[in-house]
Design an enzyme around this catalytic site. Sequence first.
Site, PDB file in Angstrom:
ATOM      1  N   GLY A   1       0.800  -1.222   0.000  1.00 19.43           N
ATOM      2  CA  GLY A   1       0.000   0.000   0.000  1.00 19.43           C
ATOM      3  C   GLY A   1       0.830   1.268   0.000  1.00 19.43           C
ATOM      4  N   THR A   2       1.855   1.299   0.819  1.00 23.41           N
ATOM      5  CA  THR A   2       2.654   2.520   0.931  1.00 23.41           C
ATOM      6  C   THR A   2       3.310   2.853  -0.408  1.00 23.41           C
ATOM      7  OG1 THR A   2       3.067   2.013   3.251  1.00 23.41           O
ATOM      8  CG2 THR A   2       4.549   3.607   2.207  1.00 23.41           C
TER       9      THR A   2
ATOM     10  N   ASN B   1      -8.658   3.203   7.911  1.00 27.42           N
ATOM     11  CA  ASN B   1      -8.072   2.071   8.633  1.00 27.42           C
ATOM     12  C   ASN B   1      -8.275   2.138  10.142  1.00 27.42           C
ATOM     13  OD1 ASN B   1      -6.241   4.251   7.766  1.00 27.42           O
ATOM     14  ND2 ASN B   1      -4.884   3.368   9.297  1.00 27.42           N
TER      15      ASN B   1
ATOM     16  N   GLN C   1      -7.557  -0.681   2.887  1.00 31.41           N
ATOM     17  CA  GLN C   1      -8.354  -1.257   3.962  1.00 31.41           C
ATOM     18  C   GLN C   1      -9.712  -1.729   3.432  1.00 31.41           C
ATOM     19  OE1 GLN C   1      -7.798  -2.738   7.253  1.00 31.41           O
ATOM     20  NE2 GLN C   1      -6.419  -1.018   7.097  1.00 31.41           N
TER      21      GLN C   1
ATOM     22  N   GLY D   1      -1.575  -6.744  -0.254  1.00 34.71           N
ATOM     23  CA  GLY D   1      -1.975  -8.139  -0.080  1.00 34.71           C
ATOM     24  C   GLY D   1      -2.235  -8.542   1.362  1.00 34.71           C
ATOM     25  N   HIS D   2      -1.477  -7.945   2.289  1.00 27.77           N
ATOM     26  CA  HIS D   2      -1.495  -8.504   3.647  1.00 27.77           C
ATOM     27  C   HIS D   2      -2.722  -8.153   4.469  1.00 27.77           C
ATOM     28  CE1 HIS D   2      -0.064  -5.025   6.190  1.00 27.77           C
ATOM     29  NE2 HIS D   2       0.322  -4.571   5.020  1.00 27.77           N
TER      30      HIS D   2
ATOM     31  N   THR E   1      13.302  -6.893 -10.723  1.00 26.02           N
ATOM     32  CA  THR E   1      12.749  -8.237 -10.934  1.00 26.02           C
ATOM     33  C   THR E   1      11.528  -8.455 -10.046  1.00 26.02           C
ATOM     34  OG1 THR E   1      14.935  -9.058 -11.486  1.00 26.02           O
ATOM     35  CG2 THR E   1      13.308 -10.710 -10.830  1.00 26.02           C
TER      36      THR E   1
ATOM     37  N   CYS F   1       1.220   1.746  12.423  1.00 29.24           N
ATOM     38  CA  CYS F   1       2.383   2.632  12.451  1.00 29.24           C
ATOM     39  C   CYS F   1       2.366   3.530  13.676  1.00 29.24           C
ATOM     40  CB  CYS F   1       2.406   3.532  11.222  1.00 29.24           C
ATOM     41  SG  CYS F   1       2.154   2.669   9.710  1.00 29.24           S
TER      42      CYS F   1
HETATM   43  C1  LIG Z   1      -5.333   2.703   4.590  1.00 27.40           C
HETATM   44  C2  LIG Z   1      -3.945   2.165   4.501  1.00 27.40           C
HETATM   45  N1  LIG Z   1      -3.130   2.625   3.532  1.00 27.40           N
HETATM   46  C3  LIG Z   1      -1.880   2.169   3.395  1.00 27.40           C
HETATM   47  C4  LIG Z   1      -1.359   1.225   4.244  1.00 27.40           C
HETATM   48  C5  LIG Z   1       0.039   0.748   4.045  1.00 27.40           C
HETATM   49  O1  LIG Z   1       0.057  -0.511   3.424  1.00 27.40           O
HETATM   50  P1  LIG Z   1       1.378  -1.393   3.459  1.00 27.40           P
HETATM   51  O2  LIG Z   1       1.521  -1.871   4.865  1.00 27.40           O
HETATM   52  O3  LIG Z   1       1.139  -2.510   2.498  1.00 27.40           O
HETATM   53  O4  LIG Z   1       2.500  -0.523   3.031  1.00 27.40           O
HETATM   54  C6  LIG Z   1      -2.156   0.732   5.295  1.00 27.40           C
HETATM   55  C7  LIG Z   1      -1.617  -0.250   6.258  1.00 27.40           C
HETATM   56  O5  LIG Z   1      -1.928  -0.226   7.448  1.00 27.40           O
HETATM   57  C8  LIG Z   1      -3.489   1.211   5.419  1.00 27.40           C
HETATM   58  O6  LIG Z   1      -4.313   0.770   6.382  1.00 27.40           O
END
Ligand SMILES: Cc1ncc(COP(=O)(O)O)c(C=O)c1O
Length: 388
Positions: free
Chosen positions: A71-72, A151, A179, A200-201, A237, A325
Amino acid sequence: MDPIYLDHAATTPIDPKVLKVMVETYQNAIGNPSSIHSFGRQARKIIDDARHAIAKYIGAGSREIVFTSGGTEGDNMAIIGAALANRKFGKHIITTKIEHHGVFRTCEYLESQGFDVDYLDVDQTGRISIDDLKSKLRADTILVTIMYGNNEVGTVQPIREIADLLSSHQALFHTDAVQAFGTVDMDVKDTPIDLLSMTGHKIGGPKGIGFLYVRDGVALESFTHGGDQERKRRAGTENVPAIAGLGKAVDIVADHLPERIDACLRVRRVLLKTLDAAEVSYRINGNPEHFLPQVLNLYFPGTQVEALLTKLDLEGIAVSSGSACTAGSVEPSHVLTAMFGTGAPETRSSIRISFGSGSTPELVAQAGTVIARAVRELVESGKAGERL
Ligand SMILES: Cc1ncc(COP(=O)(O)O)c(C=O)c1O
């Protein structure tokens, strides 16, 4: 008592079917997908199949899916990529005060690079106002980035209205769907979204993999320079086993979306009923109508979040104070602050409970009983402290 995991919004356990696909890929697909020999072609096909399955699920074309590390990275790729590619049309960006740091800090970074960012307020339920967005839109706005579902409190934004509003404006629309992805039906053709990031997680897939949907024709400036992978949008890759796992995780969501939603709603009701039966005083932080079924943020007046989380952890209940975080830090949540104001009691006395696979009604009821007891004890000891 075995610990009970109710922090699925932070991350989810990997689905055994996903793990199986990944192990098989690690064992059997050893080639580099860029190689032209049979080993390479085998790895390439695995990526192509996953891309196709993902694209189909969200109503996109395969060429519109870019694999990322999650996501980030998807948020950074969308926001920085769109800002740099479109800076000739303007330097104004609109986002909200409740974004994940993956968006929030990326926007702050762009401010430091000369872009002008407006952060929209939200109401006490965590929703933006379309009129507010309309009033902030300018001729030089190049990007609007607003998350699908939050989230921390689970509030779902008026994504269709935002997309419709922007369809007659030059600004691109990015949404962080990290989310929302596993519990909201999304179709990027039906709702005109330009950029959508996921990971994915949060859906039983592996960590460190996700994708960014990039509508055909949307220009992004790439910040990785190297090979031609991902149609030159992300050099390096590909992580073939993780991509195979992501494809499988999305397949599972696609096949079971209504059941996933129902299961979360059911245990949400179980938890609230358990708290009601124990006569614990609480309030739900979030929107009563537009919410993610797996996220439940509760305000317990008279408690203190760190003490409550520690107590629950000792009792084997894993919940959280907000996004992973910020968990563990004493910083009040920027989301609850945006909703209730600086120093509001909700920012000091709220926890996030989030559901997923393994959250059976029995376990959730058990957790609810422990939470009710912990809250009562903390409220009582707080009152006793005041009397001293
Ligand atoms: C709304 C949202 N965006 C982005 C992220 C970041 O995703 P990733 O952990 O895959 O970088 C999160 C993870 O908590 C999230 O809840």
